[in-house]
Design a protein around this motif. Structure first.
Motif, PDB file in Angstrom:
ATOM      1  N   ALA A 172       3.194   0.470   3.076  1.00 55.41           N
ATOM      2  CA  ALA A 172       2.485   0.361   1.809  1.00 55.41           C
ATOM      3  C   ALA A 172       3.465   0.368   0.650  1.00 55.41           C
ATOM      4  O   ALA A 172       4.547   0.968   0.730  1.00 55.41           O
ATOM      5  CB  ALA A 172       1.495   1.509   1.666  1.00 55.41           C
ATOM      6  N   SER A 173       3.082  -0.277  -0.445  1.00 54.78           N
ATOM      7  CA  SER A 173       3.923  -0.315  -1.637  1.00 54.78           C
ATOM      8  C   SER A 173       3.888   1.003  -2.396  1.00 54.78           C
ATOM      9  O   SER A 173       4.733   1.248  -3.267  1.00 54.78           O
ATOM     10  CB  SER A 173       3.466  -1.459  -2.554  1.00 54.78           C
ATOM     11  OG  SER A 173       2.101  -1.282  -2.920  1.00 54.78           O
ATOM     12  N   ILE A 174       2.905   1.836  -2.103  1.00 54.81           N
ATOM     13  CA  ILE A 174       2.790   3.152  -2.725  1.00 54.81           C
ATOM     14  C   ILE A 174       2.421   4.170  -1.651  1.00 54.81           C
ATOM     15  O   ILE A 174       2.030   3.809  -0.532  1.00 54.81           O
ATOM     16  CB  ILE A 174       1.716   3.163  -3.838  1.00 54.81           C
ATOM     17  CG1 ILE A 174       0.335   2.824  -3.260  1.00 54.81           C
ATOM     18  CG2 ILE A 174       2.085   2.212  -4.960  1.00 54.81           C
ATOM     19  CD1 ILE A 174      -0.799   2.937  -4.272  1.00 54.81           C
ATOM     20  N   ASP A 175       2.564   5.445  -1.974  1.00 52.40           N
ATOM     21  CA  ASP A 175       2.139   6.510  -1.076  1.00 52.40           C
ATOM     22  C   ASP A 175       0.613   6.511  -0.993  1.00 52.40           C
ATOM     23  O   ASP A 175      -0.067   6.683  -2.009  1.00 52.40           O
ATOM     24  CB  ASP A 175       2.657   7.850  -1.599  1.00 52.40           C
ATOM     25  CG  ASP A 175       2.221   9.033  -0.748  1.00 52.40           C
ATOM     26  OD1 ASP A 175       1.726   8.811   0.381  1.00 52.40           O
ATOM     27  OD2 ASP A 175       2.370  10.179  -1.216  1.00 52.40           O
ATOM     28  N   MET A 176       0.073   6.311   0.202  1.00 49.60           N
ATOM     29  CA  MET A 176      -1.374   6.217   0.358  1.00 49.60           C
ATOM     30  C   MET A 176      -2.046   7.571   0.601  1.00 49.60           C
ATOM     31  O   MET A 176      -3.268   7.661   0.663  1.00 49.60           O
ATOM     32  CB  MET A 176      -1.703   5.268   1.515  1.00 49.60           C
ATOM     33  CG  MET A 176      -1.275   3.829   1.279  1.00 49.60           C
ATOM     34  SD  MET A 176      -2.082   3.104  -0.171  1.00 49.60           S
ATOM     35  CE  MET A 176      -3.782   3.087   0.370  1.00 49.60           C
ATOM     36  N   THR A 177      -1.264   8.633   0.705  1.00 53.08           N
ATOM     37  CA  THR A 177      -1.828   9.954   0.995  1.00 53.08           C
ATOM     38  C   THR A 177      -2.877  10.389  -0.024  1.00 53.08           C
ATOM     39  O   THR A 177      -3.916  10.954   0.358  1.00 53.08           O
ATOM     40  CB  THR A 177      -0.706  11.003   1.067  1.00 53.08           C
ATOM     41  OG1 THR A 177       0.283  10.577   2.005  1.00 53.08           O
ATOM     42  CG2 THR A 177      -1.250  12.357   1.498  1.00 53.08           C
ATOM     43  N   PRO A 178      -2.674  10.143  -1.322  1.00 54.48           N
ATOM     44  CA  PRO A 178      -3.662  10.653  -2.289  1.00 54.48           C
ATOM     45  C   PRO A 178      -5.051  10.040  -2.169  1.00 54.48           C
ATOM     46  O   PRO A 178      -6.004  10.572  -2.745  1.00 54.48           O
ATOM     47  CB  PRO A 178      -3.041  10.284  -3.649  1.00 54.48           C
ATOM     48  CG  PRO A 178      -1.582  10.141  -3.384  1.00 54.48           C
ATOM     49  CD  PRO A 178      -1.496   9.566  -2.004  1.00 54.48           C
ATOM     50  N   ARG A 236      -5.529  -5.532  -0.996  1.00 56.95           N
ATOM     51  CA  ARG A 236      -4.168  -5.658  -0.456  1.00 56.95           C
ATOM     52  C   ARG A 236      -3.736  -4.383   0.264  1.00 56.95           C
ATOM     53  O   ARG A 236      -3.195  -4.439   1.380  1.00 56.95           O
ATOM     54  CB  ARG A 236      -3.185  -5.966  -1.594  1.00 56.95           C
ATOM     55  CG  ARG A 236      -1.731  -5.967  -1.150  1.00 56.95           C
ATOM     56  CD  ARG A 236      -0.793  -6.337  -2.263  1.00 56.95           C
ATOM     57  NE  ARG A 236      -0.851  -5.448  -3.409  1.00 56.95           N
ATOM     58  CZ  ARG A 236      -0.232  -4.269  -3.479  1.00 56.95           C
ATOM     59  NH1 ARG A 236       0.473  -3.815  -2.437  1.00 56.95           N
ATOM     60  NH2 ARG A 236      -0.320  -3.531  -4.590  1.00 56.95           N
ATOM     61  N   LEU A 237      -3.974  -3.228  -0.360  1.00 55.33           N
ATOM     62  CA  LEU A 237      -3.552  -1.969   0.254  1.00 55.33           C
ATOM     63  C   LEU A 237      -4.287  -1.700   1.558  1.00 55.33           C
ATOM     64  O   LEU A 237      -3.695  -1.235   2.540  1.00 55.33           O
ATOM     65  CB  LEU A 237      -3.784  -0.818  -0.730  1.00 55.33           C
ATOM     66  CG  LEU A 237      -2.897  -0.814  -1.986  1.00 55.33           C
ATOM     67  CD1 LEU A 237      -3.389   0.249  -2.964  1.00 55.33           C
ATOM     68  CD2 LEU A 237      -1.437  -0.577  -1.623  1.00 55.33           C
ATOM     69  N   LEU A 238      -5.593  -2.014   1.588  1.00 55.07           N
ATOM     70  CA  LEU A 238      -6.379  -1.792   2.805  1.00 55.07           C
ATOM     71  C   LEU A 238      -5.918  -2.715   3.919  1.00 55.07           C
ATOM     72  O   LEU A 238      -5.777  -2.285   5.079  1.00 55.07           O
ATOM     73  CB  LEU A 238      -7.866  -1.990   2.489  1.00 55.07           C
ATOM     74  CG  LEU A 238      -8.936  -1.478   3.465  1.00 55.07           C
ATOM     75  CD1 LEU A 238      -9.054  -2.353   4.693  1.00 55.07           C
ATOM     76  CD2 LEU A 238      -8.676  -0.040   3.874  1.00 55.07           C
ATOM     77  N   ALA A 239      -5.645  -3.976   3.610  1.00 51.36           N
ATOM     78  CA  ALA A 239      -5.185  -4.923   4.624  1.00 51.36           C
ATOM     79  C   ALA A 239      -3.823  -4.501   5.172  1.00 51.36           C
ATOM     80  O   ALA A 239      -3.583  -4.562   6.385  1.00 51.36           O
ATOM     81  CB  ALA A 239      -5.123  -6.328   4.038  1.00 51.36           C
ATOM     82  N   ASP A 240      -2.922  -4.074   4.290  1.00 54.49           N
ATOM     83  CA  ASP A 240      -1.614  -3.597   4.747  1.00 54.49           C
ATOM     84  C   ASP A 240      -1.777  -2.396   5.677  1.00 54.49           C
ATOM     85  O   ASP A 240      -1.077  -2.267   6.694  1.00 54.49           O
ATOM     86  CB  ASP A 240      -0.741  -3.211   3.557  1.00 54.49           C
ATOM     87  CG  ASP A 240      -0.228  -4.405   2.772  1.00 54.49           C
ATOM     88  OD1 ASP A 240      -0.352  -5.543   3.273  1.00 54.49           O
ATOM     89  OD2 ASP A 240       0.295  -4.205   1.655  1.00 54.49           O
TER      90      ASP A 240
END
Length: 415
Positions: free
Chosen positions: A403-409, A392-396
């Motif tokens: 994103a529903s969360i911070d993807m920086t980490p 889900r996160l990759l598709a978004d």
């Protein structure tokens, strides 16, 4: 009617299949490519845990001081083949740095951000793939032979509780009420309430793969070695068999084998492999109701469709060294000290490659070099657990949805 954009997803394990399913929701035409059959590598024989409570990283305060003792113990939780040490050293240095307390606190929060969504993301896929009977949300139980051993895990347990994990302390009687066939000598336990398990990890990945095919996905057997560029962008993948596979977008998610392809796309990454061993034996009259974790022995026992699986520990030896199945035998002997009556007749041994980053966090990232390349790998012990949320996160990320969360980490160039 416009032609859908074509995405090539390299890797058909649990992460790749979930990425494919998530991309289909946005209307992409998706091809999975793998040199082997879908789900036949690391996703085939793992411990089968949906370990949503495991936000504590592998490198923890105190880990470093334990390493020399572990390495001296031939049956210990960690083995390092000395011939592989020079290649492993950069990873190990980052691994040690990740064990500082301030880093551990931050990493745990960042892992928990993904893990908290695991059930919400998996539930509709499990239902649509008709896999409900193969998935159990019945918790896991850690068991201890001494109160001192339990206190040794105080920091890890507190860390997880502070990150929203439900953990319940159990008395000796409560431990044996849940698992009467445990060997005598355990004095207490901890119930990890939200943990789940699957009856067969291979059945899960192939069931989701069939759902991917039913929704129009395609699969191609291909050993991808490099990419062809047009106008400075990767536009097709080179198959070792000689043909090229064109794409509009590409996602590298072939687990422990992702490092080379990431480098061919301009991103050098500190990915290495933890080799994990296990033995699966028929029940033979032994009862096991939950996943049982023995921190004293660094092993986990899982009740599965085909029997009881005993595994754990880590061997650092890369992708090319031959398996050392004495590791599986040593783990099984420890399992016999946890679950009385466990016998090795009819058992099968297995070794798999856990794709691991030194800070225990996966890579879920766009390429910093190319606007049509993406990465999803490095999930360590949590590939099965994080698969649906990673998809889900990759598709978004690919479609530019917030994103529903911070993807920086989780970016590929975080080191």
């Amino acid at each position: 009617m416009s032609v859908p954009q074509h995405v090539l997803v390299i890797g058909a394990g649990i992460v790749g299949v979930n990425v494919g399913l998530a991309l289909q929701k946005y209307g992409f035409a998706v091809t999975l490519a793998d040199k082997g059959e879908p789900g036949r590598a690391t996703s085939f024989g793992n411990a089968g845990g949906l370990a949503v409570s495991e936000c504590a990283p592998i490198s923890m305060p105190g880990t470093l001081k334990n390493v020399p003792g572990w390495l001296r113990d031939p049956n210990g939780p960690l083995t390092l083949r000395l011939s592989y040490l020079p290649k492993m050293l950069p990873w190990l240095l980052r691994f040690m740095a990740a064990g500082r307390r301030n880093r551990v606190e931050q990493i745990a929060t960042e892992l928990a951000a993904i893990l908290h969504s695991a059930w919400d993301d998996y539930d509709p896929l499990i239902r649509d793939a008709k896999l409900q009977d193969a998935v159990f949300r019945d918790g896991a139980m850690a068991v201890y032979r001494s109160e001192q051993g339990r206190r040794g895990d105080d920091y890890s347990i507190d860390l997880r509780r502070r990150n929203g994990v439900r953990l319940t302390d159990l008395s000796r009687d409560e431990v044996y009420d849940r698992e009467p066939d445990l060997a005598p000598g355990f004095v207490c336990g901890v119930l990890e309430e939200d943990w789940g398990r699957v009856l067969d990890p291979y059945k899960i990945v192939t069931g989701l793969y069939q759902l991917f095919l039913d929704r129009g996905g395609k699969f191609q057997t291909a050993d991808i070695t490099d990419f062809v560029y047009q106008a400075g962008r990767p536009r097709s993948a080179i198959n070792r068999a000689g043909d090229n596979i064109p794409f509009d977008h590409v996602v590298v998610c072939c687990g422990a084998w992702s490092r080379h392809l990431a480098a061919r796309l301009g991103s050098n990454v500190l990915l290495d492999t933890e080799r994990g061993y296990n033995t699966t034996v028929p029940y033979n009259g032994v009862t096991l109701n939950h996943m049982v974790i023995s921190p004293d022995d660094s092993i986990v026992l899982t009740p599965m469709e085909m029997g009881i699986r005993v595994g754990g520990a880590v061997e650092l030896a890369g992708l090319d060294a031959a398996p050392d199945y004495s590791r599986a035998s040593a783990l099984f002997k420890k399992g016999q000290q946890v679950l009385q009556g466990l016998r090795d007749e009819g058992g099968t041994q297995w070794m798999g490659f856990r794709p691991s980053m030194p800070d225990s966090k996966p890579v879920i990232s766009a390429s910093p070099r190319h606007d049509n390349a993406y990465f999803a790998f490095g999930h360590g012990h949590l590939g099965l657990t994080m698969g649906a949320t990673t998809g889900r996160l990759l598709a978004d990320l690919m479609v530019g949805r917030p994103a529903s969360i911070d993807m920086t980490p989780y970016r590929i160039n975080r080191f």
